[in-house]
Design an enzyme around this catalytic site. Sequence first.
Site, PDB file in Angstrom:
ATOM      1  N   LYS A  27       0.711  -1.228  -0.019  1.00  0.00           N
ATOM      2  CA  LYS A  27      -0.210  -0.119  -0.022  1.00  0.00           C
ATOM      3  C   LYS A  27       0.754   1.187  -0.002  1.00  0.00           C
ATOM      4  O   LYS A  27       2.051   1.202   0.309  1.00  0.00           O
ATOM      5  CB  LYS A  27      -0.945   0.142   0.991  1.00  0.00           C
ATOM      6  CG  LYS A  27      -1.984  -1.129   1.457  1.00  0.00           C
ATOM      7  CD  LYS A  27      -2.832  -0.815   2.344  1.00  0.00           C
ATOM      8  CE  LYS A  27      -4.383  -1.826   2.151  1.00  0.00           C
ATOM      9  NZ  LYS A  27      -4.960  -1.686   3.307  1.00  0.00           N
ATOM     10  N   GLY A  28       0.119   2.236  -0.226  1.00  0.00           N
ATOM     11  CA  GLY A  28       1.004   3.567  -0.258  1.00  0.00           C
ATOM     12  C   GLY A  28       1.546   4.181   1.017  1.00  0.00           C
ATOM     13  O   GLY A  28       0.888   3.698   2.080  1.00  0.00           O
ATOM     14  N   GLY A  29       2.636   4.509   0.981  1.00  0.00           N
ATOM     15  CA  GLY A  29       3.201   4.865   2.519  1.00  0.00           C
ATOM     16  C   GLY A  29       3.940   3.937   3.026  1.00  0.00           C
ATOM     17  O   GLY A  29       4.482   4.173   4.266  1.00  0.00           O
ATOM     18  N   VAL A  30       4.163   2.424   2.698  1.00  0.00           N
ATOM     19  CA  VAL A  30       4.594   1.711   3.443  1.00  0.00           C
ATOM     20  C   VAL A  30       6.158   1.449   3.283  1.00  0.00           C
ATOM     21  O   VAL A  30       6.889   0.538   4.190  1.00  0.00           O
ATOM     22  CB  VAL A  30       4.101   0.384   3.246  1.00  0.00           C
ATOM     23  CG1 VAL A  30       2.619   0.360   3.829  1.00  0.00           C
ATOM     24  CG2 VAL A  30       4.120  -0.265   1.804  1.00  0.00           C
ATOM     25  N   GLY A  31       6.560   2.285   2.475  1.00  0.00           N
ATOM     26  CA  GLY A  31       8.259   2.264   2.288  1.00  0.00           C
ATOM     27  C   GLY A  31       8.714   1.448   1.030  1.00  0.00           C
ATOM     28  O   GLY A  31       9.925   0.923   1.019  1.00  0.00           O
ATOM     29  N   LYS A  32       7.922   1.187  -0.271  1.00  0.00           N
ATOM     30  CA  LYS A  32       8.400   0.458  -1.130  1.00  0.00           C
ATOM     31  C   LYS A  32       9.558   1.283  -1.774  1.00  0.00           C
ATOM     32  O   LYS A  32      10.339   0.359  -2.142  1.00  0.00           O
ATOM     33  CB  LYS A  32       7.037   0.410  -2.200  1.00  0.00           C
ATOM     34  CG  LYS A  32       6.022  -0.358  -1.614  1.00  0.00           C
ATOM     35  CD  LYS A  32       4.906  -0.401  -2.718  1.00  0.00           C
ATOM     36  CE  LYS A  32       4.053   0.974  -3.049  1.00  0.00           C
ATOM     37  NZ  LYS A  32       3.593   1.804  -1.845  1.00  0.00           N
ATOM     38  N   THR A  49      11.640   3.243  -0.549  1.00  0.00           N
ATOM     39  CA  THR A  49      13.046   2.996   0.354  1.00  0.00           C
ATOM     40  C   THR A  49      13.465   1.520   0.144  1.00  0.00           C
ATOM     41  O   THR A  49      14.630   1.311   0.130  1.00  0.00           O
ATOM     42  CB  THR A  49      12.504   3.339   1.752  1.00  0.00           C
ATOM     43  OG1 THR A  49      11.982   4.822   1.928  1.00  0.00           O
ATOM     44  CG2 THR A  49      13.582   3.353   2.936  1.00  0.00           C
ATOM     45  N   ASP A  54       5.654   3.563 -10.044  1.00  0.00           N
ATOM     46  CA  ASP A  54       5.092   4.497  -9.371  1.00  0.00           C
ATOM     47  C   ASP A  54       4.934   5.811 -10.218  1.00  0.00           C
ATOM     48  O   ASP A  54       5.978   6.519 -10.333  1.00  0.00           O
ATOM     49  CB  ASP A  54       5.770   4.442  -8.048  1.00  0.00           C
ATOM     50  CG  ASP A  54       4.733   5.599  -7.006  1.00  0.00           C
ATOM     51  OD1 ASP A  54       3.897   6.292  -7.460  1.00  0.00           O
ATOM     52  OD2 ASP A  54       4.971   5.350  -5.898  1.00  0.00           O
TER      53      ASP A  54
END
Length: 156
Positions: free
Chosen positions: A33-38, A40, A62
């Site tokens: 999901k968005g914001g989970v650190g993909k 990074t 993305d």
Amino acid sequence: MSTGDAEEIDLPDPSLKNIIDQQSLQWVFVGGKGGVGKTTTSCCLGIQLAKSRDKVLIVSTDPAHNLSDAFCQKIGREPTPINGFDNLCAMEIDANDDMEEMQRSMEEATNEDDSGLQSLMAELTSSIPGIDEAMSFSELMKQVQNLDFDVVVFDT
């Protein structure tokens, strides 16, 4: 499958070290999901893989294109060498642009007599949920397979 059977299966350890050590690994997909650190995670994996592989590519699909931000440099549609590394490249792909380009090339390939085919393809690409992403991903895989990299990390 009983509990005893599960213990007999020789599964690798779920660790970063295992991913890095797997020399046969050619594709790594980082999703969530968005914001989970993909992004990074993708960047960290790419850097670690570059320590043990000859040529590593990180590909972002993305639309936010955060690889440029993560590496503090402009990254485009073609493999871009990452500053400070001899064997690490990244590229940012826009699925919407790829879909529009595919539709344009289909229109150019068909003549005016095939307007029915053009309208059918336009209808298909707008009515089937996820078809644009699937077609874009198919094109992306064709592009990446033609590149010369030992491992590709996909930041989805």
